[in-house]
Design a protein around this motif. Sequence first.
Motif, PDB file in Angstrom:
ATOM      1  N   LYS A   7     -13.130  -1.382   8.131  1.00  0.00           N
ATOM      2  CA  LYS A   7     -12.921  -2.606   7.356  1.00  0.00           C
ATOM      3  C   LYS A   7     -11.456  -3.018   7.497  1.00  0.00           C
ATOM      4  CE  LYS A   7     -14.555  -0.647   3.627  1.00  0.00           C
ATOM      5  NZ  LYS A   7     -14.996  -0.431   2.231  1.00  0.00           N
ATOM      6  N   LEU A  66      -6.412  -6.352  -3.500  1.00  0.00           N
ATOM      7  CA  LEU A  66      -6.624  -4.984  -3.971  1.00  0.00           C
ATOM      8  C   LEU A  66      -7.219  -4.935  -5.374  1.00  0.00           C
ATOM      9  CD1 LEU A  66      -3.343  -3.335  -2.640  1.00  0.00           C
ATOM     10  CD2 LEU A  66      -5.645  -3.101  -1.691  1.00  0.00           C
ATOM     11  N   GLN A  67      -6.967  -5.976  -6.160  1.00  0.00           N
ATOM     12  CA  GLN A  67      -7.482  -6.023  -7.532  1.00  0.00           C
ATOM     13  C   GLN A  67      -8.840  -6.705  -7.637  1.00  0.00           C
ATOM     14  OE1 GLN A  67      -4.334  -8.056  -9.612  1.00  0.00           O
ATOM     15  NE2 GLN A  67      -2.841  -6.428  -9.204  1.00  0.00           N
ATOM     16  N   SER A  68      -9.339  -7.244  -6.527  1.00  0.00           N
ATOM     17  CA  SER A  68     -10.584  -8.002  -6.582  1.00  0.00           C
ATOM     18  C   SER A  68     -11.785  -7.080  -6.707  1.00  0.00           C
ATOM     19  CB  SER A  68     -10.728  -8.860  -5.319  1.00  0.00           C
ATOM     20  OG  SER A  68     -11.097  -8.047  -4.219  1.00  0.00           O
ATOM     21  N   GLY A  73     -15.070  -3.815  -0.973  1.00  0.00           N
ATOM     22  CA  GLY A  73     -14.089  -2.832  -1.413  1.00  0.00           C
ATOM     23  C   GLY A  73     -12.779  -2.917  -0.656  1.00  0.00           C
ATOM     24  N   LYS A  74     -11.974  -1.883  -0.831  1.00  0.00           N
ATOM     25  CA  LYS A  74     -10.651  -1.836  -0.210  1.00  0.00           C
ATOM     26  C   LYS A  74     -10.777  -1.697   1.304  1.00  0.00           C
ATOM     27  CE  LYS A  74      -8.336   1.972  -0.371  1.00  0.00           C
ATOM     28  NZ  LYS A  74      -7.635   3.171  -0.889  1.00  0.00           N
ATOM     29  N   ASP A  76      -9.994  -0.436   5.139  1.00  0.00           N
ATOM     30  CA  ASP A  76      -9.485   0.815   5.714  1.00  0.00           C
ATOM     31  C   ASP A  76      -8.103   0.600   6.312  1.00  0.00           C
ATOM     32  OD1 ASP A  76     -11.968   2.363   5.364  1.00  0.00           O
ATOM     33  OD2 ASP A  76     -12.777   1.013   6.894  1.00  0.00           O
ATOM     34  N   THR A  93       2.959  -2.308  -0.311  1.00  0.00           N
ATOM     35  CA  THR A  93       1.808  -2.429  -1.214  1.00  0.00           C
ATOM     36  C   THR A  93       0.554  -1.854  -0.578  1.00  0.00           C
ATOM     37  OG1 THR A  93       2.765  -4.422  -2.202  1.00  0.00           O
ATOM     38  CG2 THR A  93       0.416  -4.059  -2.546  1.00  0.00           C
ATOM     39  N   LEU A  94       0.353  -2.129   0.708  1.00  0.00           N
ATOM     40  CA  LEU A  94      -0.824  -1.622   1.411  1.00  0.00           C
ATOM     41  C   LEU A  94      -0.785  -0.098   1.542  1.00  0.00           C
ATOM     42  CD1 LEU A  94      -0.901  -4.366   4.165  1.00  0.00           C
ATOM     43  CD2 LEU A  94      -2.725  -3.977   2.493  1.00  0.00           C
ATOM     44  N   ALA A  97      -1.548   1.835  -1.455  1.00  0.00           N
ATOM     45  CA  ALA A  97      -2.980   1.789  -1.775  1.00  0.00           C
ATOM     46  C   ALA A  97      -3.803   2.625  -0.800  1.00  0.00           C
ATOM     47  CB  ALA A  97      -3.466   0.343  -1.759  1.00  0.00           C
ATOM     48  N   VAL A  99      -3.918   2.217   2.565  1.00  0.00           N
ATOM     49  CA  VAL A  99      -4.428   1.413   3.672  1.00  0.00           C
ATOM     50  C   VAL A  99      -3.542   1.619   4.910  1.00  0.00           C
ATOM     51  CG1 VAL A  99      -4.933  -0.931   4.473  1.00  0.00           C
ATOM     52  CG2 VAL A  99      -5.316  -0.326   2.073  1.00  0.00           C
TER      53      VAL A  99
END
Length: 387
Positions: A7, A66-68, A73-74, A76, A93-94, A97, A99
Motif C-alpha cells: 500500500k 494517518l488520522q483518517s 488503513g495506514k 506500507d 511524520t511518516l 508512524a 511508514v
Amino acid sequence: MSETSLKVAIIGFSGLIGKRHTVHVLENASTELVAVIDPSPGAAAIKTTLGVPEATPIFADVAEMLQSSSPVGKPDCAIVCTPPHTHVPISTTLIEAGVHVLVEKPISDTIESGRTLVDLAKKNNVHLLVGHHRRFNPYIVAAKKAVSSGMVGNVLAVSAIWALCKPDPYFDADPALSWRKSRSRGGGVVLTNFVHEADILQHLLGRIVRVHAEEITPQRNMEARQDASHDMAEEGVALTLRFASGTVGTFILSDAAVSPHSFEMGTGENPHIPRVRAGHDGHEAEGDEIDVYRILGTHGTLSVPDLILTSYGAGKERSWNEKLHREKQAIDKDPRVPFERQLDHFIRVVRGQEEPSCTGQAGLEALQVCQAILESIATKKTVDIAE
C-alpha cells in the motif's frame, strides 16, 4: 513480508515528479495506490487526469491521512515529492508512524535536519531511501560496471557538463513553483540538479572531499538581484573537485545555457526534454548519444552516456605513438525507465529482498557536496568536506 501488494501513498502527487511516480505506482502489479496527499486546489482534477481510481482519497497533509478512518488503513510506504524544505518534516511524520519512505532528492535543504532524519529512520527501523533514480539508468549501470571492472584503469580525472536552458514557466507558471528560484527555500541549479550529479559521481568514483565553485553570471531576474536582500538562487557554477581516491574533476553546471550536454538530453530519460544525438542536424536516428561525463584513466577513457571506451587495446603499449581504438560498451535492454526500476527496487527493499542502493546516508552525502558548493559560492573559497 508477504508478496501481497504494498500500500503506497504519494505526497505532492500533482507536481512534475509526483505525476511520474503516481503513474508508475498505478502501473506496478506489486503496489496499490491507497492515498494521494496534495493541498493544491487543482489536485482533484489532476487525480482524474492521471487515472487515479475515484475511490482513492485525497488528503491535505500526511497527518490527516494517518488520522483518517479509510478502510485501506495506514500505507506500507510513501513517496515524498514535495519541495526540498518540506522533505524532513513530512518524512519525519511518516517514519514515526512506521511508514517506509522514498523521499525525492535532495533529502533535505540542510545537513543538520537531513542527519536527524537519517538517525530517526535507523531508530525506528524504517527504510529511508532517496530518489536518486539515475543510479537505475542503464547507462549509469553500465558505466559503474566498466569503472568497477578496471576497464579504464586507475581513474585520474573526470570532466563533466550539465547545461541546458530552463524556460521561464518552469519558475513562474504557478505560484507554488516560486521556491525553484529561491535560495533559502532549496531552489537553484545546485540543489535541484547538481545533487543528482553529486550522487552519480560519488556512486561511480567515491566520496568527494573538496570543492571550489565560481558562480556563472546570472541571466534572469536581474531587477530582483539588484536588491541586496534578494533571495534569488544561483543559475550555474564552474567547479573543481577532489575525491578521496585522489581523482580530480571539473564540472560546468548551468540552467541558462543553450546546450545539448545534459544527462536528460544525452540519455532521453526525461520524456519532457527532447533527446539529442551526435548525428547530422541532431536527428535522433543518427550518431551516438551526446556525452556528459568523460572518465579518464590509466588504461583508457570512458565517455558517458555514449559509453565509448577509448584505449590502446589489450597488450598494446600505452603511448601516443600507438593508434587509439574506440569500443562502444553494451547496456542492458530492460525496457523499464529508471523511475520504474527505482520503484521495483524500493518494493524489494521494503520486502527485505534487497539492500538499499541510495540510502538516506548516501543522499545526505550528496547534499553535503551541494552545501559545500553553496558555501564556496558565498565565501569565494575552497571548501573541504568532512567525512
